[in-house]
Design a protein around this motif. Structure first.
Motif, mmCIF file in Angstrom:
data_model
loop_
_atom_site.group_PDB
_atom_site.id
_atom_site.type_symbol
_atom_site.label_atom_id
_atom_site.label_comp_id
_atom_site.label_asym_id
_atom_site.label_seq_id
_atom_site.Cartn_x
_atom_site.Cartn_y
_atom_site.Cartn_z
ATOM 1 N N ALA A 575 10.516 9.779 13.841
ATOM 2 C CA ALA A 575 11.747 9.725 14.631
ATOM 3 C C ALA A 575 11.830 8.483 15.511
ATOM 4 O O ALA A 575 12.591 8.453 16.480
ATOM 5 C CB ALA A 575 11.900 10.991 15.478
ATOM 6 N N GLY A 576 11.039 7.462 15.199
ATOM 7 C CA GLY A 576 11.067 6.239 15.983
ATOM 8 C C GLY A 576 10.138 6.248 17.170
ATOM 9 O O GLY A 576 10.338 5.462 18.115
ATOM 10 N N LYS A 577 9.118 7.067 17.137
ATOM 11 C CA LYS A 577 8.114 7.015 18.206
ATOM 12 C C LYS A 577 7.526 5.612 18.295
ATOM 13 O O LYS A 577 7.219 5.114 19.376
ATOM 14 C CB LYS A 577 7.015 8.046 17.931
ATOM 15 N N THR A 578 7.379 4.974 17.140
ATOM 16 C CA THR A 578 7.115 3.539 17.101
ATOM 17 C C THR A 578 8.210 2.895 16.262
ATOM 18 O O THR A 578 8.780 3.515 15.364
ATOM 19 C CB THR A 578 5.736 3.202 16.517
ATOM 20 N N TRP A 579 8.504 1.642 16.559
ATOM 21 C CA TRP A 579 9.622 0.960 15.936
ATOM 22 C C TRP A 579 9.307 -0.517 15.768
ATOM 23 O O TRP A 579 8.325 -1.037 16.313
ATOM 24 C CB TRP A 579 10.907 1.125 16.756
ATOM 25 N N LYS A 580 10.163 -1.184 15.001
ATOM 26 C CA LYS A 580 10.033 -2.621 14.800
ATOM 27 C C LYS A 580 11.418 -3.249 14.794
ATOM 28 O O LYS A 580 12.331 -2.744 14.140
ATOM 29 C CB LYS A 580 9.308 -2.923 13.481
#
Length: 682
Positions: A575-580
């Motif tokens: 769910a976008g806990k980490t993103w780029k």
């Protein structure tokens, strides 16, 4: 430029994420849809335009017909009022439907089967009354509607309308509600993004209105004449309120391969993930209890034609990962983890002494032939093994260590046995004598899955793929003279991954924009299943051209690609806990995108700078973390700078770019928040 600056300000303002470009949304605002214009008139029809927008009535005298154009592909149940002359008897009003203007027909609809055409709906018109098709005779995709009058008398028709049946999980008030958006300076690409989103909406149907397939490949005929085929949508293909099917008109079945393209595009546009979950469940319920094999397609296909597909089996497993990535629903993965392991271990049982899987069945995406040490199958298996290893880490399952070993061996063997340096492409397989087929699917998947050995090899592959493009798109030689929007959706991703965004933009513009969207034979609103390299609307694996679907979820790859790559807005864990944030404009002046997950709102606004640098303003939810990555050609060096936004700017991080590019400049470990990042070139 003023509008663009204003949009940047809006981007940074606290708000509930909604689509600021609602004018591009093609979804009807109401479930009652009226014709937009008159396309053609045959015979004696008075005031044919009266049925446009429910402005009045049209009178049909004697054998006559009108073709109405809704201006876009729609779906639903037809109804109308009639008033027949008292002197006439045995009068009928007929209705037929077609997606493409090519198949407008005086005798029936376009086709759902691989033979003939579909019969029109005939309604007795005696006296005065109202006619409405049954739910089973809703039409899943059409732009054009024909109204026929078959007798010598006169009948007046009014209130001709369609009850829009796609998106059954939504109320009428929220039909046009999007949680994501995209915009750029290229108007054609804006339309492509929203057409992809709408295509998937048309392919979201009531689970009880699937295709029973009873006329698949058949035709009703006798020695003297051929009768158009009837059609009937009455099969329950899943539970829940809505289900994602491959095509709006047909097949109206759950196909895992199609979902691999449709799911990411649904995520970035409407985020209707409950539909994805229920669709996956319909496949997982069919897992073979003895082998772990998952079905080629859902019911009733799995019952009528119980075929195993090595690749589509893997697409179901990829679907579990994708659903988890976008939803963050760990309990779903946990509850299906044993099924995932059972299925993936079945796939590894095909690996032989070569180190690669030896495919023993031919079923795939309608390519001609699939077997042996096939590059597409092994690239997808390699990819799925790595996804499985990631999920095992999330679930703390230490029993699947062999998956990493298998993946390593596949990569080594594929590059040793299938790579053809003379073509800068992988061969289809290693049968002797060596095949000269260098497929689009396997080569796109090799880049996408990281089966390749270096960035230079990625560039070589995508350059070779682009060199084969024809006037109408990227060819898929593994399916004869075919252009496949499905496989070309993977090719778009490959171009971005290889750092060749201008190729991706070119392909989307001339294949999806110029041809699939704007060609007059298309719906100008949804994307076609496949066609011929010469531009004919003929799909090589099919015998019957009217069967081709003009709203097919597997053709919607640009919608997710433009968000993930052009605007550079990507989620990298649940769910976008980490993103780029990794924008690749590819010649665009700016691109912005936003979407929503259970953790909050994500947005990005990228602008090309005059000196060749890039500026991106972005926002991610508090409690998340991620990176900014810039691709660059900085032969003279430079720097990447990240500052806070939405308040007093302050430097957060800086990274220097070494001379002698090209390369990548990255800033890592950024907490969620509002930022401006710039790539400054010396």
């Amino acid at each position: 430029m003023y509008l663009h600056s204003m949009l940047i300000a809006l981007l940074l303002a606290p708000r509930i994420l909604a689509d600021p470009y609602a004018q591009y949304i093609l979804t009807p605002a109401s479930r009652t849809v009226y014709p937009a214009s008159v396309y053609n008139v045959n015979g004696t029809v008075e005031n044919a335009v009266g049925l446009v927008g429910a402005r009045g009535s049209a009178s049909f005298r004697g054998p006559s017909a009108v073709t109405y154009d809704f201006g876009k592909n729609i779906a639903g149940i037809v109804s109308f009022d009639f008033n027949a002359s008292a002197s006439a008897s045995d009068q009928f009003i007929g209705i037929s439907f077609t997606e493409s203007s090519l198949w407008i027909n005086a005798e029936g609809c376009d086709a759902m089967a691989d033979a003939g055409i579909d019969a029109p709906l005939w309604f007795p018109a005696t006296g005065q009354g109202r006619a409405q098709a049954s739910k089973e005779h809703q039409r899943g995709g059409f732009r054009y509607l024909n109204v026929y009058h078959n007798a010598s008398g006169e009948t007046s028709v009014s209130n001709l309308s369609i009850h829009f049946t796609a998106l059954p999980q939504k109320t009428e008030a929220d039909l046009q509600e999007y949680t994501g958006y995209f915009h750029t300076n290229d108007e054609q690409l804006n339309r492509v993004w929203y057409a992809g989103a709408y295509t998937n909406e048309l392919c979201t149907i009531d689970p009880t209105a699937g295709n029973s397939l009873i006329y698949l490949g058949t035709i009703t005929s006798n020695d003297t004449e051929t009768t158009p085929l009837p059609w009937y949508l009455n099969y329950t293909i899943a539970t829940g309120k809505s289900v994602l099917v491959d095509g709006a008109k047909r097949d109206r079945l759950v196909w895992p391969g199609d979902m691999s393209i449709a799911t990411p595009s649904i995520f970035v546009s409407t985020n209707e993930l409950s539909t994805i979950r229920d669709s996956l469940d319909s496949l997982l319920r069919l897992q073979n209890s003895s082998t772990g094999a998952l079905p080629y397609a859902g019911v009733p296909f799995s019952e009528v034609l119980p075929i195993f597909s090595f690749t589509y089996h893997l697409y179901s497993l990829i679907g579990i990962y994708d659903y988890y990535l976008y939803s963050g629903n760990l309990s779903y993965v946990s509850s299906n983890w044993e099924k995932f392991k059972f299925g993936l271990n079945y796939s590894t049982s095909f690996i032989d002494a070569s180190g690669m899987a030896n495919v023993t069945t031919s079923a795939d995406w309608l390519r001609f032939g699939m077997g042996g040490h096939n590059i597409e199958a092994n690239a997808i298996l390699f990819y799925t093994l790595n996804l499985g290893t990631t999920l095992a880490g999330v679930l703390n399952d230490t029993t699947v260590g062999a998956w990493s070993k298998y993946a390593t061996e596949i990569k080594t063997a594929a590059n040793a046995r299938l790579w053809d340096p003379s073509a800068n492409l992988y061969r289809d397989n290693d049968t002797r004598p060596l095949t000269q087929l260098h497929p689009q699917d396997g080569n796109a998947w090799a880049v996408l899955s990281n089966l390749t050995t270096s960035p230079a090899q990625n560039v070589n592959i995508t350059t070779a793929l682009a060199s084969r493009w024809g006037k109408y798109g990227a060819p898929a030689p593994e399916a004869g003279t075919t252009v496949s929007p499905f496989i070309s959706s993977f090719e778009i991703q490959a171009h971005y991954i290889a750092g060749q965004p201008s190729n991706a933009i070119r392909l989307m513009k001339f294949m999806w924009g110029n041809f699939m969207l704007d060609d007059p034979r298309m719906t100008n609103s949804t994307f076609i299943e496949g066609y011929s390299t010469n531009g004919d609307l003929h799909y090589a694996p099919y015998l019957n051209d009217p069967r081709i679907s003009h709203a097919h979820g597997w053709a919607t790859g640009p919608t997710s690609a433009l968000t993930f790559y052009a605007a550079g807005l990507q989620v990298t864990s649940e769910a976008g806990k980490t993103w780029k944030i990794a924008p690749q404009l590819g010649g665009l002046k700016f691109a912005e995108a936003g979407f929503q997950t259970s953790l909050g709102n994500f947005s990005s606004n990228v602008t090309a700078m005059d000196d060749g640098g890039v500026s991106v303003m972005f926002e991610t939810p508090v409690g998340t973390s991620g990176s900014v990555v810039f691709q660059h050609e900085a032969t003279q060096g430079g720097q990447a700078i990240v500052t806070t936004a939405g308040g007093q700017p302050r430097l957060v991080k800086r990274t220097l770019i070494q001379r002698g590019g090209p390369g990548f400049a990255a800033v890592h470990d950024l907490p969620g928040g509002k930022y401006e990042a710039k790539l400054l070139l010396a």
